[in-house]
Design an enzyme around this catalytic site. Structure first.
Site, PDB file in Angstrom:
ATOM      1  N   GLU A 101       0.845  -1.196   0.000  1.00 53.48           N
ATOM      2  CA  GLU A 101       0.000   0.000   0.000  1.00 53.48           C
ATOM      3  C   GLU A 101       0.884   1.251   0.000  1.00 53.48           C
ATOM      4  O   GLU A 101       2.035   1.213   0.428  1.00 53.48           O
ATOM      5  CB  GLU A 101      -0.919  -0.069   1.239  1.00 53.48           C
ATOM      6  CG  GLU A 101      -1.843   1.096   1.465  1.00 53.48           C
ATOM      7  CD  GLU A 101      -2.847   1.376   0.359  1.00 53.48           C
ATOM      8  OE1 GLU A 101      -2.420   1.530  -0.801  1.00 53.48           O
ATOM      9  OE2 GLU A 101      -4.053   1.490   0.658  1.00 53.48           O
ATOM     10  N   ASP A 102       0.319   2.352  -0.471  1.00 55.41           N
ATOM     11  CA  ASP A 102       1.093   3.596  -0.501  1.00 55.41           C
ATOM     12  C   ASP A 102       1.141   4.257   0.877  1.00 55.41           C
ATOM     13  O   ASP A 102       2.193   4.658   1.345  1.00 55.41           O
ATOM     14  CB  ASP A 102       0.530   4.577  -1.555  1.00 55.41           C
ATOM     15  CG  ASP A 102      -0.984   4.791  -1.451  1.00 55.41           C
ATOM     16  OD1 ASP A 102      -1.646   4.154  -0.601  1.00 55.41           O
ATOM     17  OD2 ASP A 102      -1.507   5.608  -2.238  1.00 55.41           O
ATOM     18  N   ASP A 105      -3.478   6.087   6.465  1.00 53.89           N
ATOM     19  CA  ASP A 105      -3.864   7.390   7.004  1.00 53.89           C
ATOM     20  C   ASP A 105      -4.781   7.156   8.206  1.00 53.89           C
ATOM     21  O   ASP A 105      -4.309   6.840   9.295  1.00 53.89           O
ATOM     22  CB  ASP A 105      -4.533   8.169   5.860  1.00 53.89           C
ATOM     23  CG  ASP A 105      -4.851   9.617   6.201  1.00 53.89           C
ATOM     24  OD1 ASP A 105      -4.024  10.268   6.850  1.00 53.89           O
ATOM     25  OD2 ASP A 105      -5.914  10.107   5.789  1.00 53.89           O
ATOM     26  N   PHE A 154      -0.794  16.655   3.620  1.00 55.04           N
ATOM     27  CA  PHE A 154      -1.275  15.928   2.447  1.00 55.04           C
ATOM     28  C   PHE A 154      -0.156  15.842   1.405  1.00 55.04           C
ATOM     29  O   PHE A 154       0.371  16.851   0.955  1.00 55.04           O
ATOM     30  CB  PHE A 154      -2.520  16.585   1.852  1.00 55.04           C
ATOM     31  CG  PHE A 154      -3.221  15.652   0.917  1.00 55.04           C
ATOM     32  CD1 PHE A 154      -4.027  14.628   1.402  1.00 55.04           C
ATOM     33  CD2 PHE A 154      -3.031  15.763  -0.454  1.00 55.04           C
ATOM     34  CE1 PHE A 154      -4.653  13.736   0.540  1.00 55.04           C
ATOM     35  CE2 PHE A 154      -3.653  14.875  -1.327  1.00 55.04           C
ATOM     36  CZ  PHE A 154      -4.466  13.863  -0.829  1.00 55.04           C
ATOM     37  N   ARG A 167       0.251  11.772  -9.600  1.00 55.18           N
ATOM     38  CA  ARG A 167       0.764  10.438  -9.281  1.00 55.18           C
ATOM     39  C   ARG A 167       2.114  10.167  -9.924  1.00 55.18           C
ATOM     40  O   ARG A 167       2.909   9.377  -9.434  1.00 55.18           O
ATOM     41  CB  ARG A 167      -0.210   9.356  -9.782  1.00 55.18           C
ATOM     42  CG  ARG A 167      -1.554   9.324  -9.070  1.00 55.18           C
ATOM     43  CD  ARG A 167      -2.305   8.062  -9.486  1.00 55.18           C
ATOM     44  NE  ARG A 167      -3.715   8.092  -9.155  1.00 55.18           N
ATOM     45  CZ  ARG A 167      -4.231   7.744  -7.966  1.00 55.18           C
ATOM     46  NH1 ARG A 167      -3.436   7.353  -6.991  1.00 55.18           N
ATOM     47  NH2 ARG A 167      -5.528   7.788  -7.771  1.00 55.18           N
TER      48      ARG A 167
END
Ligand code: IMP
Ligand code: MG
Length: 181
Positions: A101-102, A105, A154, A167
């Site tokens: 996963e990136d 959060d 963010f 991206r």
């Protein structure tokens, strides 16, 4: 140009590659004696860049699989509900799963997906996330391999988007405030 929208670079290409190599070495070491097949499950689309770099640093035979899960709109915070838009292609029962996963959060997406994977009775499930924002967590998620713990900002680039853009930046950075306006 896209670069002009960036206020600051948080992780450079070199820092990302060094971390990915370290994670790949660790995973190779941990799974080198595994008898069952290893499935690397990438969570699209955010993890795609990290995924393709990481699997090339794992010196073991692995299978590719992908899921698309969505808990976000076009804003910068979670809506709370998780939808599976693309399921796994393979039966994972008895396999070793490495979820890639990136970013974790609030934890909502991965908390949901981890339960989903475990119900399918894999031999083992581990989570590898490039980034984690511990200060934002609302549900518990154990990260077995974590690249960087980041503050509550963010981030975009290296797979991470804002409203589906940025991206393809080769580094991770923060957008200028006027971009959100
Ligand atoms: P969670 O369910 O709140 O943990 O959200 C996880 C997902 O939110 C990630 O897979 C990302 O797609 C997205 N996300 C969370 N933080 C960021 C960020 O800083 N930049 C871009 N996407 C993010
Ligand atoms: Mg994602």
């Amino acid at each position: 140009m896209m670069n002009d929208d960036i206020e600051k670079v948080v992780y450079s290409e070199e820092q990302l590659q060094a971390k990915v190599a370290e994670l790949g070495r660790q995973i190779t070491e941990d799974y080198k004696d595994a008898k069952e097949e290893i499935y690397c499950v990438g969570i699209l689309k955010g993890a795609v860049t990290f995924y393709t770099d990481l699997v090339r640093q794992i010196d073991l035979p692995v299978h590719f699989d992908f899921m698309i899960a969505s808990s976000y709109g076009n804003g910068t915070s979670t809506t709370g509900s998780v939808k599976i838009l693309k399921d796994l292609d393979y039966d994972i029962e008895g396999k070793h799963l490495i979820i890639i996963e990136d970013i974790i959060d609030s934890g909502t997406t991965m908390n949901y997906l981890m339960k989903y994977f475990r119900e399918r009775k894999p031999k083992s499930v581990k989570l590898c996330s490039l980034l984690s924002k511990p200060s934002r967590r609302t549900v518990d998620v154990d990260i077995d391999y974590c690249g960087f713990e980041v503050p509550d900002e963010f981030l975009v680039g290296y797979g991470l988007d804002y409203a589906e853009v940025y991206r393809n930046l080769p580094y991770i950075g923060v957008l200028k405030p006027e971009i959100y306006a």
